[in-house]
Write a protein that holds these residues in place. Structure first.
Motif, PDB file in Angstrom:
ATOM      1  N   ASP A  14       0.821  -1.221   0.000  1.00  0.00           N
ATOM      2  CA  ASP A  14       0.000   0.000   0.000  1.00  0.00           C
ATOM      3  C   ASP A  14       0.855   1.272   0.000  1.00  0.00           C
ATOM      4  OD1 ASP A  14      -2.214  -1.686   0.222  1.00  0.00           O
ATOM      5  OD2 ASP A  14      -2.226  -1.560   2.416  1.00  0.00           O
ATOM      6  N   ASP A  15       0.274   2.331  -0.549  1.00  0.00           N
ATOM      7  CA  ASP A  15       0.862   3.675  -0.509  1.00  0.00           C
ATOM      8  C   ASP A  15      -0.131   4.559   0.237  1.00  0.00           C
ATOM      9  OD1 ASP A  15       2.161   6.028  -0.890  1.00  0.00           O
ATOM     10  OD2 ASP A  15       2.256   5.916  -3.069  1.00  0.00           O
ATOM     11  N   LEU A  16       0.256   5.012   1.448  1.00  0.00           N
ATOM     12  CA  LEU A  16      -0.687   5.677   2.341  1.00  0.00           C
ATOM     13  C   LEU A  16      -0.149   7.010   2.828  1.00  0.00           C
ATOM     14  CD1 LEU A  16      -1.514   2.632   4.672  1.00  0.00           C
ATOM     15  CD2 LEU A  16      -2.771   3.338   2.636  1.00  0.00           C
ATOM     16  N   ILE A  33      -0.346  11.947  -3.727  1.00  0.00           N
ATOM     17  CA  ILE A  33       0.320  10.701  -4.087  1.00  0.00           C
ATOM     18  C   ILE A  33       0.514  10.739  -5.600  1.00  0.00           C
ATOM     19  CG2 ILE A  33       0.120   8.189  -4.255  1.00  0.00           C
ATOM     20  CD1 ILE A  33      -1.552   8.255  -1.685  1.00  0.00           C
ATOM     21  N   ASP A  34       1.769  10.704  -6.058  1.00  0.00           N
ATOM     22  CA  ASP A  34       2.093  10.766  -7.485  1.00  0.00           C
ATOM     23  C   ASP A  34       2.616   9.397  -7.920  1.00  0.00           C
ATOM     24  OD1 ASP A  34       2.918  11.296 -10.047  1.00  0.00           O
ATOM     25  OD2 ASP A  34       3.983  13.136  -9.553  1.00  0.00           O
ATOM     26  N   ASN A  35       1.815   8.687  -8.727  1.00  0.00           N
ATOM     27  CA  ASN A  35       2.168   7.343  -9.185  1.00  0.00           C
ATOM     28  C   ASN A  35       2.252   7.271 -10.707  1.00  0.00           C
ATOM     29  OD1 ASN A  35       2.691   4.530  -8.437  1.00  0.00           O
ATOM     30  ND2 ASN A  35       0.772   4.067  -9.498  1.00  0.00           N
ATOM     31  N   ARG A  36       2.460   8.392 -11.367  1.00  0.00           N
ATOM     32  CA  ARG A  36       2.602   8.373 -12.822  1.00  0.00           C
ATOM     33  C   ARG A  36       3.784   7.497 -13.213  1.00  0.00           C
ATOM     34  NH1 ARG A  36       3.733  14.194 -14.141  1.00  0.00           N
ATOM     35  NH2 ARG A  36       4.597  14.081 -12.048  1.00  0.00           N
ATOM     36  N   GLY A  39       3.971   1.708 -10.115  1.00  0.00           N
ATOM     37  CA  GLY A  39       3.080   0.602  -9.780  1.00  0.00           C
ATOM     38  C   GLY A  39       2.912   0.488  -8.285  1.00  0.00           C
ATOM     39  N   ILE A  40       1.665   0.377  -7.829  1.00  0.00           N
ATOM     40  CA  ILE A  40       1.348   0.184  -6.418  1.00  0.00           C
ATOM     41  C   ILE A  40       0.610  -1.145  -6.293  1.00  0.00           C
ATOM     42  CG2 ILE A  40       0.049   1.056  -4.434  1.00  0.00           C
ATOM     43  CD1 ILE A  40       0.464   3.880  -5.549  1.00  0.00           C
ATOM     44  N   GLY A  41       1.166  -2.051  -5.505  1.00  0.00           N
ATOM     45  CA  GLY A  41       0.606  -3.391  -5.405  1.00  0.00           C
ATOM     46  C   GLY A  41      -0.671  -3.478  -4.604  1.00  0.00           C
ATOM     47  N   GLY A  42      -0.927  -2.491  -3.761  1.00  0.00           N
ATOM     48  CA  GLY A  42      -2.130  -2.477  -2.943  1.00  0.00           C
ATOM     49  C   GLY A  42      -2.969  -1.255  -3.215  1.00  0.00           C
ATOM     50  N   VAL A  43      -3.378  -0.564  -2.155  1.00  0.00           N
ATOM     51  CA  VAL A  43      -4.219   0.624  -2.281  1.00  0.00           C
ATOM     52  C   VAL A  43      -3.362   1.885  -2.275  1.00  0.00           C
ATOM     53  CG1 VAL A  43      -6.153  -0.539  -1.169  1.00  0.00           C
ATOM     54  CG2 VAL A  43      -4.590   0.857   0.217  1.00  0.00           C
ATOM     55  N   ALA A  44      -3.934   2.968  -2.818  1.00  0.00           N
ATOM     56  CA  ALA A  44      -3.346   4.306  -2.709  1.00  0.00           C
ATOM     57  C   ALA A  44      -4.369   5.160  -1.979  1.00  0.00           C
ATOM     58  CB  ALA A  44      -3.030   4.876  -4.082  1.00  0.00           C
ATOM     59  N   ASN A  45      -4.120   5.444  -0.712  1.00  0.00           N
ATOM     60  CA  ASN A  45      -5.105   6.120   0.124  1.00  0.00           C
ATOM     61  C   ASN A  45      -4.524   7.390   0.731  1.00  0.00           C
ATOM     62  OD1 ASN A  45      -6.840   4.034  -0.375  1.00  0.00           O
ATOM     63  ND2 ASN A  45      -6.721   3.132   1.666  1.00  0.00           N
ATOM     64  N   GLY A  80      -5.246  -1.898  -6.075  1.00  0.00           N
ATOM     65  CA  GLY A  80      -6.411  -1.801  -5.201  1.00  0.00           C
ATOM     66  C   GLY A  80      -7.183  -0.529  -5.451  1.00  0.00           C
ATOM     67  N   ASP A  81      -7.780   0.014  -4.393  1.00  0.00           N
ATOM     68  CA  ASP A  81      -8.547   1.259  -4.493  1.00  0.00           C
ATOM     69  C   ASP A  81      -7.624   2.482  -4.467  1.00  0.00           C
ATOM     70  OD1 ASP A  81     -10.904  -0.233  -4.388  1.00  0.00           O
ATOM     71  OD2 ASP A  81     -11.067  -0.035  -2.202  1.00  0.00           O
TER      72      ASP A  81
END
Length: 222
Positions: A14-16, A33-36, A39-45, A80-81
């Motif tokens: 996760d990225d929290l 949260i900058d994911n351009r 890859g995030i394997g879980g959620v980005a919250n 994830g979400d």
């Protein structure tokens, strides 16, 4: 978690960003949260849980999750979400603009947007909400973005919602795909008032696909 050229980083789980406090007061607030290209394997919250007030004394309040394809960086992947959840027991007050945005779109490269396997959710709740400038809430999935289980914007106030203008948009046009539903919901127990324009929109034009319901629901006392 991003890199020019598309070689972004990888987060296996996760990225929290989580903020818990009584009150938050600052000149300008920017939480992102900058994911351009990443890859995030879980959620980005991005989560704020305050018992009191959230206020900017001189500037903007900005909350963003960027998974889009833009500025030479490819769209990211979130398994994830992607959630922006701002829960405030007191008031939200921004002297400038208030921006709540999840970007999963393609800004013009033609290579398609990002991928969110779960839901893209913006949820804002407070006693009262005030924005001196524009209040903008966007889920951007246009031009080839893919959201797996729904795009949702929800705003709830126990009292008034006041802004220079309001723009609430789920943009799924030009080949965007949302496998489940798309919902824009505003519930204000008091007055909903703007100095300028107010717009609530789900744009699914030009080949967009929403797999279930597309619903806009607005309730206010005045």
């Amino acid at each position: 978690n991003t890199s020019v050229g598309g070689g972004g980083g990888t987060i296996g789980s996760d990225d929290l960003i989580t903020v818990g406090a009584n009150n938050v007061s600052t000149g300008t607030l920017n939480a992102a949260i900058d994911n351009r290209g990443g890859g995030i394997g879980g959620v980005a919250n991005l989560l704020f849980d305050l018992s009191g007030d959230l206020a900017t004394t001189s500037g903007d309040a900005s909350f963003q999750i960027d998974n889009a394809n833009r500025n030479g960086i490819s769209g990211g992947s979130i398994n994830g979400d992607a959630v922006i959840d701002i829960g405030v027991g007191g008031n939200i007050s921004a002297q400038g603009i208030g921006l709540f945005e999840i970007s999963n779109d393609d800004a013009g490269s033609g290579n398609g947007g990002g991928t969110i396997d779960g839901s893209a959710i913006i949820n804002v709740g407070a006693a009262n909400i005030f924005s001196g400038g524009a209040l903008t809430l966007d889920v951007l999935n246009n031009d080839g973005g893919h959201i797996g289980t729904g795009g949702n914007i929800s705003v709830t106030t126990g009292g008034d919602l006041t802004a220079g203008s309001i723009d609430a948009l789920i943009d799924n046009r030009n080949g965007g795909t949302i496998d489940s539903s798309a919902n824009v919901t505003f519930n204000s127990s008091g007055q909903l008032a703007t100095q300028s324009d107010t717009s609530f929109m789900i744009n699914n034009s030009n080949g967009g696909m929403i797999g279930a319901d597309a619903v806009i629901n607005l309730t206010a006392n005045n």
